[in-house]
Write a protein that holds these residues in place. Structure first.
Motif, PDB file in Angstrom:
ATOM      1  N   ARG A  27      36.277  54.399  44.191  1.00  0.00           N
ATOM      2  CA  ARG A  27      37.262  53.446  44.698  1.00  0.00           C
ATOM      3  C   ARG A  27      38.103  52.815  43.934  1.00  0.00           C
ATOM      4  O   ARG A  27      37.663  52.301  42.926  1.00  0.00           O
ATOM      5  N   TYR A  52      41.165  49.876  43.988  1.00  0.00           N
ATOM      6  CA  TYR A  52      41.825  48.837  44.417  1.00  0.00           C
ATOM      7  C   TYR A  52      43.266  48.995  43.834  1.00  0.00           C
ATOM      8  O   TYR A  52      43.357  48.599  42.504  1.00  0.00           O
ATOM      9  N   LEU A 109      32.577  58.486  46.781  1.00  0.00           N
ATOM     10  CA  LEU A 109      33.714  58.635  46.209  1.00  0.00           C
ATOM     11  C   LEU A 109      33.923  57.234  45.336  1.00  0.00           C
ATOM     12  O   LEU A 109      33.552  56.171  45.537  1.00  0.00           O
ATOM     13  N   ARG A 130      32.190  49.267  36.843  1.00  0.00           N
ATOM     14  CA  ARG A 130      33.190  48.263  37.377  1.00  0.00           C
ATOM     15  C   ARG A 130      34.194  48.388  36.265  1.00  0.00           C
ATOM     16  O   ARG A 130      33.914  47.924  35.188  1.00  0.00           O
ATOM     17  N   TYR A 149      39.272  39.500  48.378  1.00  0.00           N
ATOM     18  CA  TYR A 149      39.429  40.307  47.081  1.00  0.00           C
ATOM     19  C   TYR A 149      38.709  39.714  46.113  1.00  0.00           C
ATOM     20  O   TYR A 149      37.884  40.414  45.161  1.00  0.00           O
ATOM     21  N   ASP A 184      32.805  52.909  40.312  1.00  0.00           N
ATOM     22  CA  ASP A 184      32.413  54.441  40.154  1.00  0.00           C
ATOM     23  C   ASP A 184      30.739  54.237  40.102  1.00  0.00           C
ATOM     24  O   ASP A 184      30.285  54.113  39.167  1.00  0.00           O
ATOM     25  N   TYR A 219      38.506  60.417  45.334  1.00  0.00           N
ATOM     26  CA  TYR A 219      38.570  59.097  45.429  1.00  0.00           C
ATOM     27  C   TYR A 219      39.072  58.284  46.688  1.00  0.00           C
ATOM     28  O   TYR A 219      39.809  58.883  47.358  1.00  0.00           O
ATOM     29  N   GLU A 220      38.807  57.071  46.874  1.00  0.00           N
ATOM     30  CA  GLU A 220      39.232  56.441  48.121  1.00  0.00           C
ATOM     31  C   GLU A 220      40.040  55.343  47.408  1.00  0.00           C
ATOM     32  O   GLU A 220      40.033  54.586  46.334  1.00  0.00           O
ATOM     33  N   LEU A 221      41.395  55.322  47.942  1.00  0.00           N
ATOM     34  CA  LEU A 221      42.531  54.362  47.398  1.00  0.00           C
ATOM     35  C   LEU A 221      42.538  53.112  48.640  1.00  0.00           C
ATOM     36  O   LEU A 221      42.660  53.300  49.668  1.00  0.00           O
ATOM     37  N   ILE A 222      42.256  51.829  48.003  1.00  0.00           N
ATOM     38  CA  ILE A 222      42.417  50.798  48.808  1.00  0.00           C
ATOM     39  C   ILE A 222      43.689  49.951  48.352  1.00  0.00           C
ATOM     40  O   ILE A 222      43.515  49.287  47.150  1.00  0.00           O
TER      41      ILE A 222
END
Length: 212
Positions: free
Chosen positions: A9, A11, A7, A66, A48, A62, A32-35
């Motif tokens: 991501r 941020y 997925l 970046r 971070y 992806d 997608y993954e949400l952080i």
């Protein structure tokens, strides 16, 4: 996606510039993954900086890609998901309007808002400046006039179809409303914003955040 079954991501900090990317992900229907991080993440989440040395959001991952710029992420997602029909082809008559609006939303509208917020709210009390904040509030309101020029030519900023550029300009209106800078918004801009926030993808993006 560049990464096969992995997925994307994102941020993200609630209601920050990264909302543009979050909204765009929902519009294109990407997995997608949400952080979620607390603003400002370079101070609240020191680790971070090992992920994004700038310590800013948005940060989209992806595969090997970046990305740190909210308007560029919107363009990337629209181009990578042509089935969503959220971009404008280079040979289309409104292509220049599309690109201009995409970058106007960030460079012309959000930048003065960010400086206003810094010196009105976010700096330590002794470093705040009423004069600087007021200057940039006035600057933001003056720059809004171009949005009316664009909307006089169509329902959205690049014509009669919603595009990713409307996310760029729409976020600036969202930020204005959130922080009480919407006293300079025209009736046409308010009508436009109401249409934007009625979109299902807007609602889904908001639902991924903490309640305001």
């Amino acid at each position: 996606m560049n990464s096969g079954d992995l997925l994307m991501r994102l941020y993200h900090c609630d209601n920050s510039r990264s909302f543009r990317a979050l909204w765009a992900l929902e519009e294109v229907g990407a997995a997608y993954e949400l952080i979620s991080l607390t603003f400002p993440p370079r101070e609240t989440a020191p680790d971070y900086l090992g992920v994004n040395p700038l310590g800013t959001v948005p940060f989209l991952v992806d595969g090997e890609t970046r990305m740190t710029e909210s308007a560029a992420i919107c363009q990337y997602l629209a181009d990578r998901h042509p089935g969503a029909r959220l971009n404008v082809a280079p040979d289309a008559s409104r292509y220049g309007d599309y690109l201009n609006a995409l970058h106007y939303g960030e460079a012309t509208l959000t930048v003065p808002q960010a400086i206003y917020l810094r010196y009105a709210l976010f700096e330590a009390e002794e470093r705040r400046s009423e004069q600087v904040a007021e200057d940039y509030r006035v600057w933001f309101h003056a720059r809004l006039s171009w949005l009316d020029v664009m909307l006089a030519r169509g329902r959205f900023v690049a014509g009669d179809d919603f595009t990713i550029a409307d996310i760029s300009t729409g976020y600036a209106l969202m930020l204005a409303r959130h922080f009480g800078l919407d006293d300079g918004i025209s009736d046409r801009q308010a009508e436009y914003f109401r249409e934007l926030i009625a979109r299902p993808a807007w609602g889904r993006a908001c639902a991924r955040q903490a309640p305001v």
